[in-house]
Scaffold this motif. Structure first.
Motif, mmCIF file in Angstrom:
data_model
loop_
_atom_site.group_PDB
_atom_site.id
_atom_site.type_symbol
_atom_site.label_atom_id
_atom_site.label_comp_id
_atom_site.label_asym_id
_atom_site.label_seq_id
_atom_site.Cartn_x
_atom_site.Cartn_y
_atom_site.Cartn_z
ATOM 1 N N TYR B 95 21.140 21.772 22.035
ATOM 2 C CA TYR B 95 20.630 21.373 23.221
ATOM 3 C C TYR B 95 21.401 20.055 23.576
ATOM 4 C CZ TYR B 95 16.675 23.941 22.268
ATOM 5 O OH TYR B 95 15.821 24.940 21.963
ATOM 6 N N LEU B 102 19.754 10.240 22.130
ATOM 7 C CA LEU B 102 20.005 9.826 20.670
ATOM 8 C C LEU B 102 19.223 8.935 20.089
ATOM 9 C CD1 LEU B 102 23.770 9.200 21.377
ATOM 10 C CD2 LEU B 102 22.731 11.420 20.512
ATOM 11 N N GLN B 110 25.303 9.524 12.135
ATOM 12 C CA GLN B 110 23.899 9.947 11.442
ATOM 13 C C GLN B 110 23.328 10.698 12.579
ATOM 14 O OE1 GLN B 110 22.757 6.024 10.715
ATOM 15 N NE2 GLN B 110 22.917 6.014 8.494
ATOM 16 N N GLN B 113 24.562 14.146 12.187
ATOM 17 C CA GLN B 113 23.996 14.726 10.785
ATOM 18 C C GLN B 113 22.441 15.282 10.974
ATOM 19 O OE1 GLN B 113 24.089 12.044 7.344
ATOM 20 N NE2 GLN B 113 26.000 11.349 8.175
ATOM 21 N N MET B 114 21.917 14.633 11.933
ATOM 22 C CA MET B 114 20.426 15.358 12.055
ATOM 23 C C MET B 114 20.484 16.844 12.812
ATOM 24 S SD MET B 114 18.428 12.925 11.028
ATOM 25 C CE MET B 114 16.935 13.581 11.456
ATOM 26 N N GLY B 115 21.691 16.866 13.323
ATOM 27 C CA GLY B 115 21.927 18.339 13.842
ATOM 28 C C GLY B 115 21.940 19.439 12.813
ATOM 29 N N ARG B 163 26.080 16.542 18.407
ATOM 30 C CA ARG B 163 25.266 16.818 17.708
ATOM 31 C C ARG B 163 24.662 18.364 17.844
ATOM 32 N NH1 ARG B 163 19.673 13.335 19.151
ATOM 33 N NH2 ARG B 163 20.249 14.246 20.932
#
Lengths: 393, 239
Positions: B95, B102, B110, B113-115, B163
C-alpha cells in the motif's frame, strides 16, 4: 519453544522503540509507576513495622509455652492472673520451669530532658531471664541491685545524650513514681507502636516500683518444656489441667505472635488504614499507566491502522501495548524499589520503627507492578479495535 | 481447482455493488463495477472526489469486505470472505497512501522491515539486507537510520514505497501518492514506483487526480458517481 524464541528475536521491538522515541512520555510514565510503588512500599513497610515491632519481644521470649489471662488483649494490656496458676502448671508432666513476667506501663522522667513520658517496664526473674537479649542476660547481676533498670537504646524520643552518658560509664538516674532509679545498662530492641521506650528489671525491682502490684498478679507465665516432651502435647495438658476455671490459657509462642498481630490488624484502625493505603497506591498506579498508554495508543492510531492494512493482526498490536506495559513495569519498579529502600532508612532513623525491605516484599511488589501495568494495558487496548485500516485512505 | 482464464488476471471485478450505512441511511456508492486488470499492468483510476475511487481501492485491498457481486484477487474470491481471510489477503498487497503513514518511532530501515516482518518467515539478517537494498534502490541508501521527521516529504514517500514493495507483493495499491508532493518529487516517486513494479512484475492500481503522472499508466479508467465510465488505453504509454 525454539520457534518462539526465534520469532521473538526476529521481531522488531516496536513497543520499546515507541517508548524510547518519546523520552518525555517515558519519564512521566516511569515516575508515575515509581511513585505508585513508593506509595505501596511505604504503606506495607509501616504496616509490617507495626506488626514486627509489636512482636519483637514475643520473638525474644525464652519460653516454649506462655500462660496468659483469657481476657488478655495484647502485650501491653495483658490482664493478670494468680501466681498459684504457675505452681499448678509445674504439676503437669513435661514442664521444666514456670516463671512470672510482670509488665506495666508507667510515666517516667526522661533522664535527659526531665519531661515525663510513658515507658513500658518489665520485671523478670533474674535467675532465669525472660528474654533472649545478650546485653541483659550477661549482666543480670546489675538488675539484682535495687532500683536499677536496663534501658532500650532503640527507644523513641530524646535519649541520645543519656545513652551516650551510659556508654561512657557514667551513672544516669531518674524517677519513676517518686522513686529514684538508676539506668544500669543498655540493650537494643527498638520502639513499637505500643510503647515508645522499654525498661527491663528484676521482678523484685518491678514490685518495688509498683507497690500496688502484688507478687501474686502475673502478666505472662513463661513455661519451659523438658527436652523429650512435645510442646504441643504439654500445651494441651496445661489447658486441660488449668482450663477448668477459665481464667488462664496456654499457647505456644507462635500463637502468641499471631494473637498480637491479629489484635493490631483487626481491632485497631492502623491495620485497616495502611491496608487501604496500599490499595490506593495500586489504583493510582493503574490510572497513571492507563493515561500514558492510552495517549500513546491514540497518538499512533494512524500508524496502527497502516499496520492493519499491511496485514498485521489485532493480536500483534495488542502485543505491542502489553510489551510497553511490561517494559514500563520493569523500568518503573527499579527506581521505585531503590527510593523506597532509601525512604525506609530515613523513616526508621526518624521513628525508630523497624522498616526494612525483605526480598519477599520486593518480589511481591514487582508482581503487583506488572499486574498494575497489565490492567492498564488491557484497558488501553480497547481503543485499538477502532483502528480501522479503511479510514486511512 | 481447474485453471481458467482468471489465472492471468491479478484483479477481476464483476457486478460489484457497495453501500454504506444501514436501513434508512443506506446509501449505495458503487454500482455494477466491472474491471479486469492483468498481471503486470499499471492502471490509473481517475475521477472527481466522492466518485467511489477510494472505496474500490479499499475493497480490492481487503480493507473492507465486499457485499455483493464478485471480487477476485489473484483468483481468490473476497466477496463474503472472513476477517481472517481478509487479513491474509492484505499481505499480498503493498500500500502507498496519500500521507506516507510511516511509523514515527521507527527509522527508515525499521519502517521498511515492518513490511517484511508481517510475513513472519524472514530472518532478521535477511530483513535488514532486503530493506537496505530497496532503500538503496529508491535513492535513500544514505538515510537508512533517519527518523521520518528528519526526512523531506519526497523522501518519506519513497520510504513508504520501499515499505510497500520490499516483500515483492503481487499488487500495489496507491491512493494519491503524489498529492502531498511538489512536481519534481512527485515525478521521482512515480518513476521509482513504475521502475520497481516493472522489475518485479507487480500490478499497480493507482488512484490519482494528478494529470502530470498519467503517462506512466498502461490504461486509465475513469469513475463518475459510483460507476466506471470508460476504459481508455493510454496512448503515450502504448506508443
Amino acid at each position: 519453544m525454539m520457534g518462539l524464541i526465534k520469532k521473538l528475536r526476529s521481531r522488531t521491538p516496536l513497543g520499546w522503540l515507541q517508548l524510547k522515541y518519546d523520552r518525555g512520555r517515558l519519564l512521566t510514565a516511569l515516575s508515575g509507576i515509581a511513585f505508585a510503588d513508593i506509595l505501596m512500599f511505604m504503606q506495607l513497610g509501616v504496616l509490617n513495622a507495626l506488626f514486627y515491632s509489636n512482636t519483637m519481644l514475643h520473638r525474644r521470649l525464652e519460653a516454649d509455652i506462655v500462660l496468659i489471662n483469657t481476657q488478655a488483649l495484647n502485650w501491653s494490656e495483658m490482664s493478670t492472673f494468680a501466681r498459684r496458676r504457675l505452681y499448678q502448671a509445674m504439676d503437669v508432666p513435661g514442664v521444666k520451669s514456670a516463671d512470672a513476667l510482670y509488665i506495666n506501663n508507667v510515666r517516667w522522667k526522661n533522664p535527659q530532658t526531665g519531661q515525663k513520658t510513658s515507658v513500658m517496664v518489665m520485671g523478670t526473674n533474674p535467675d532465669r531471664p525472660a528474654f533472649d537479649i545478650p546485653e541483659v542476660n550477661q549482666n543480670l547481676d546489675i538488675i539484682k541491685l535495687p532500683d536499677t533498670v536496663f534501658f532500650d537504646r532503640g527507644s523513641r524520643g530524646e535519649y541520645a545524650e543519656a545513652i551516650a552518658k551510659i556508654d561512657r560509664g557514667e551513672t544516669v538516674t531518674t524517677e519513676i513514681e517518686r522513686r529514684t532509679i538508676t539506668v544500669g545498662g543498655l540493650f537494643e530492641l527498638g520502639a513499637s507502636f505500643a510503647a515508645d521506650a522499654m525498661l527491663i528489671t528484676s521482678d523484685s525491682n518491678f514490685l518495688r516500683l509498683f507497690p500496688k502490684k502484688d507478687a501474686g498478679t502475673v502478666s505472662i507465665g513463661l513455661i519451659q518444656v523438658e527436652s523429650g516432651y512435645d510442646i504441643e502435647q504439654v500445651k494441651n495438658s496445661l489447658n486441660a489441667h488449668l482450663g477448668k476455671s477459665q481464667d488462664v490459657k496456654a499457647m505456644s509462642v507462635e500463637e502468641l505472635i499471631d494473637f498480637e498481630i491479629v489484635y493490631w490488624a483487626k481491632n485497631r484502625p492502623v491495620g485497616i488504614v495502611f491496608g487501604f493505603g496500599t490499595i490506593m497506591g495500586f489504583v493510582v498506579g493503574v490510572v497513571i499507566v492507563y493515561q500514558v498508554l492510552s495517549t500513546d495508543v491514540n497518538d499512533h492510531m494512524a500508524e496502527y491502522a497502516t499496520f492493519k492494512a499491511m496485514g498485521y493482526k489485532n493480536s500483534y498490536l495488542l502485543g505491542v501495548v502489553f510489551e510497553e506495559a511490561i517494559i514500563l513495569a520493569l523500568l518503573g519498579f527499579i527506581p521505585g524499589v531503590g527510593i523506597s529502600i532509601g525512604l525506609y532508612n530515613l523513616v526508621s532513623a526518624a521513628t525508630a520503627l523497624p522498616l526494612f525491605m525483605p526480598s519477599s516484599r520486593a518480589i511481591m511488589m514487582l508482581a503487583l507492578t506488572i499486574l498494575m501495568c497489565g490492567i492498564s494495558g488491557a484497558i488501553a487496548t480497547r481503543k485499538l479495535q477502532s483502528a480501522d485500516p479503511a479510514d486511512i485512505f | 481447482m481447474p485453471k481458467n482464464i482468471d489465472t492471468d488476471l491479478a484483479i477481476s471485478i464483476h457486478n460489484l455493488d457497495h453501500s454504506f450505512g444501514q436501513g434508512q441511511l443506506r446509501k449505495q456508492v458503487l454500482f455494477d463495477i466491472n474491471l479486469e486488470i492483468s498481471k503486470g499492468e499499471i492502471v490509473i483510476m481517475t475521477g472527481p472526489s466522492g466518485s467511489g475511487k477510494t472505496t474500490v481501492l479499499t475493497l480490492v485491498g481487503g480493507l473492507r469486505s465486499a457485499q455483493s457481486g464478485s471480487l477476485k484477487i489473484l483468483g481468490q474470491e473476497l466477496c463474503g470472505a472472513t476477517k481472517e481471510q481478509l487479513v491474509q489477503a492484505r499481505r499480498h498487497n503493498g500500500y502507498i497512501f496519500q500521507a506516507h503513514n510511516l511509523h514515527r518511532s521507527l527509522t527508515a530501515i525499521q519502517n521498511v522491515q515492518m513490511g517484511l516482518e508481517v510475513h513472519g518467515f524472514y530472518s532478521r539478517s535477511e530483513m535488514i539486507r532486503r530493506s537496505a537494498e530497496i532503500l538503496e534502490e529508491v535513492g535513500l541508501g544514505e538515510h537508512l537510520n533517519y527518523y521520518p521527521k528528519n526526512l523531506s516529504g519526497g523522501q518519506k514517500q519513497r520510504v513508504a514505497i520501499a515499505r510497500a514493495l520490499v516483500s515483492e507483493p503481487d499488487i500495489v495499491l496507491a491512493d494519491e501518492p503524489t498529492a502531498a508532493l511538489d512536481k519534481k518529487s512527485g515525478r521521482d516517486v512515480v518513476n521509482i514506483m513504475q521502475k520497481l513494479a516493472k522489475e518485479r512484475g507487480c500490478t499497480i492500481l493507482m488512484v490519482t487526480h494528478d494529470n502530470r503522472i498519467l503517462d506512466v499508466a498502461d490504461r486509465i479508467v475513469h469513475m463518475e458517481d459510483g460507476r466506471l465510465a470508460n476504459n481508455i488505453l493510454n496512448g503515450s504509454a502504448a506508443a
